[in-house]
Design a protein around this motif. Sequence first.
Motif, PDB file in Angstrom:
ATOM      1  N   LEU A   1       0.839  -1.194   0.000  1.00 56.80           N
ATOM      2  CA  LEU A   1       0.000   0.000   0.000  1.00 56.80           C
ATOM      3  C   LEU A   1       0.876   1.247   0.000  1.00 56.80           C
ATOM      4  N   GLY A   2       0.520   2.195  -0.849  1.00 55.58           N
ATOM      5  CA  GLY A   2       1.291   3.425  -0.989  1.00 55.58           C
ATOM      6  C   GLY A   2       2.241   3.412  -2.167  1.00 55.58           C
ATOM      7  N   ALA A   3       2.455   2.237  -2.771  1.00 55.90           N
ATOM      8  CA  ALA A   3       3.422   2.142  -3.871  1.00 55.90           C
ATOM      9  C   ALA A   3       2.828   2.635  -5.185  1.00 55.90           C
ATOM     10  N   PRO A   4       3.603   3.352  -5.993  1.00 53.69           N
ATOM     11  CA  PRO A   4       3.166   3.700  -7.349  1.00 53.69           C
ATOM     12  C   PRO A   4       3.216   2.470  -8.258  1.00 53.69           C
ATOM     13  N   VAL A   5       2.248   2.387  -9.162  1.00 45.40           N
ATOM     14  CA  VAL A   5       2.160   1.273 -10.102  1.00 45.40           C
ATOM     15  C   VAL A   5       1.941   1.854 -11.499  1.00 45.40           C
ATOM     16  N   PHE A   6       2.752   1.410 -12.455  1.00 46.68           N
ATOM     17  CA  PHE A   6       2.588   1.880 -13.836  1.00 46.68           C
ATOM     18  C   PHE A   6       1.929   0.778 -14.648  1.00 46.68           C
ATOM     19  N   LEU A   7       0.785   1.102 -15.275  1.00 50.16           N
ATOM     20  CA  LEU A   7       0.036   0.138 -16.068  1.00 50.16           C
ATOM     21  C   LEU A   7       0.159   0.456 -17.560  1.00 50.16           C
ATOM     22  N   SER A   8       0.361  -0.591 -18.351  1.00 51.29           N
ATOM     23  CA  SER A   8       0.320  -0.497 -19.813  1.00 51.29           C
ATOM     24  C   SER A   8      -0.663  -1.565 -20.270  1.00 51.29           C
ATOM     25  N   MET A   9      -1.896  -1.138 -20.623  1.00 48.06           N
ATOM     26  CA  MET A   9      -3.002  -2.066 -20.822  1.00 48.06           C
ATOM     27  C   MET A   9      -3.605  -1.940 -22.216  1.00 48.06           C
ATOM     28  N   ASP A  10      -4.512  -2.870 -22.530  1.00 44.98           N
ATOM     29  CA  ASP A  10      -5.198  -2.802 -23.815  1.00 44.98           C
ATOM     30  C   ASP A  10      -6.432  -1.906 -23.765  1.00 44.98           C
ATOM     31  N   ARG A  11      -6.660  -1.246 -22.653  1.00 45.05           N
ATOM     32  CA  ARG A  11      -7.686  -0.206 -22.535  1.00 45.05           C
ATOM     33  C   ARG A  11      -6.983   1.101 -22.211  1.00 45.05           C
ATOM     34  N   GLY A  12      -7.057   2.065 -23.115  1.00 48.83           N
ATOM     35  CA  GLY A  12      -6.290   3.293 -22.961  1.00 48.83           C
ATOM     36  C   GLY A  12      -6.565   4.041 -21.680  1.00 48.83           C
ATOM     37  N   GLU A  13      -7.823   3.996 -21.190  1.00 47.72           N
ATOM     38  CA  GLU A  13      -8.154   4.747 -19.975  1.00 47.72           C
ATOM     39  C   GLU A  13      -7.316   4.318 -18.773  1.00 47.72           C
ATOM     40  N   ALA A  14      -6.924   3.041 -18.756  1.00 46.88           N
ATOM     41  CA  ALA A  14      -6.216   2.509 -17.582  1.00 46.88           C
ATOM     42  C   ALA A  14      -4.716   2.735 -17.631  1.00 46.88           C
ATOM     43  N   ASN A  15      -4.209   3.225 -18.754  1.00 41.22           N
ATOM     44  CA  ASN A  15      -2.769   3.374 -18.891  1.00 41.22           C
ATOM     45  C   ASN A  15      -2.235   4.529 -18.043  1.00 41.22           C
ATOM     46  N   GLY A  16      -1.025   4.346 -17.502  1.00 38.55           N
ATOM     47  CA  GLY A  16      -0.386   5.421 -16.769  1.00 38.55           C
ATOM     48  C   GLY A  16      -0.050   5.051 -15.341  1.00 38.55           C
ATOM     49  N   LEU A  17       0.217   6.082 -14.555  1.00 39.70           N
ATOM     50  CA  LEU A  17       0.697   5.908 -13.183  1.00 39.70           C
ATOM     51  C   LEU A  17      -0.465   5.953 -12.196  1.00 39.70           C
ATOM     52  N   TRP A  18      -0.512   4.965 -11.313  1.00 44.46           N
ATOM     53  CA  TRP A  18      -1.517   4.859 -10.272  1.00 44.46           C
ATOM     54  C   TRP A  18      -0.820   4.664  -8.928  1.00 44.46           C
ATOM     55  N   VAL A  19      -1.585   4.771  -7.848  1.00 42.70           N
ATOM     56  CA  VAL A  19      -1.028   4.550  -6.516  1.00 42.70           C
ATOM     57  C   VAL A  19      -1.910   3.539  -5.781  1.00 42.70           C
TER      58      VAL A  19
END
Length: 278
Positions: free
Chosen positions: A207-225
């Motif tokens: 918990l608290g870690a940044p997560v970078f997603l590269s997905m087949d749905r553009g909305e989900a792409n990018g940096l999350w926490v």
Amino acid sequence: FKSVQVGSGAAFATGYFEPEIAASRTKSAGYSVPIYRRPADLVEVKLGDFSDDLAGRTIRGRVDQGKFVRYYDRKAITEGALAGRGLEIAYAADAAEFFFLQIQGSGRLRLPDGSVMRIGYDTQNGRGYVGIGKLLLDRGELARGKADMQGIIDYLRADAVRGAAVMNENPSWIFFRELTGAGPLGALGLPVSGRVTVAADPKFIPLGAPVFLSMDRGEANGLWVAQDTGGAIKGANRVDTFWGAGDEARRIAGGMAARGSALLLLPHASAARLKMAR
């Protein structure tokens, strides 16, 4: 930060949001679906207190005639197992809408006078979550293109008796508390943010870690926490993206089923320790 990969890095992302449904603080015509607070007889047991081999596991139940038994499931609760105990904090107008609010874990109640009451997750009855969308797909009762949230709600509303029976196949029940101030709250006890927060399994993503997603749905792409957890969010690289409130959030979250890859961002010192441990 340094990027690291958990296992193969293959990720699966769903979505959740803060729904708003019609409800009333008191039971009246059109408002009859009870929204319960945490019952006093619901007991949470940390199994690690009894065996080191079970550390990190928690079970929930109740004491009945001196024995610890499983807590009431959804069917028992909807049939009145908790009625008459003064646990109702409000009454929803629509059972199907409330069912999905429970899946989201928090939401807004639009009251008859136009005001809004916010409720958030307090605890759960200890029963495993069963996704009814998959059940309906497997049985051929819903076409694949109709198995999103709105399609399932339409199915549940079309026949009240059939709908209630299907919802009861998910034995999990969520208990709520009224929220004041900022919200909804995540697993860290802090407000979560739309298009920023993901729920994850803390056994794999702290918990608290940044997560970078590269997905087949553009909305989900990018940096999350990673700021939240979820009963159905288990395993490596399994995340649930939070989209906030409103119609757009509902649309995106309700149809989110993205596959791709995930990278976990760790401080350089933590990544170095991890490399040494490996």
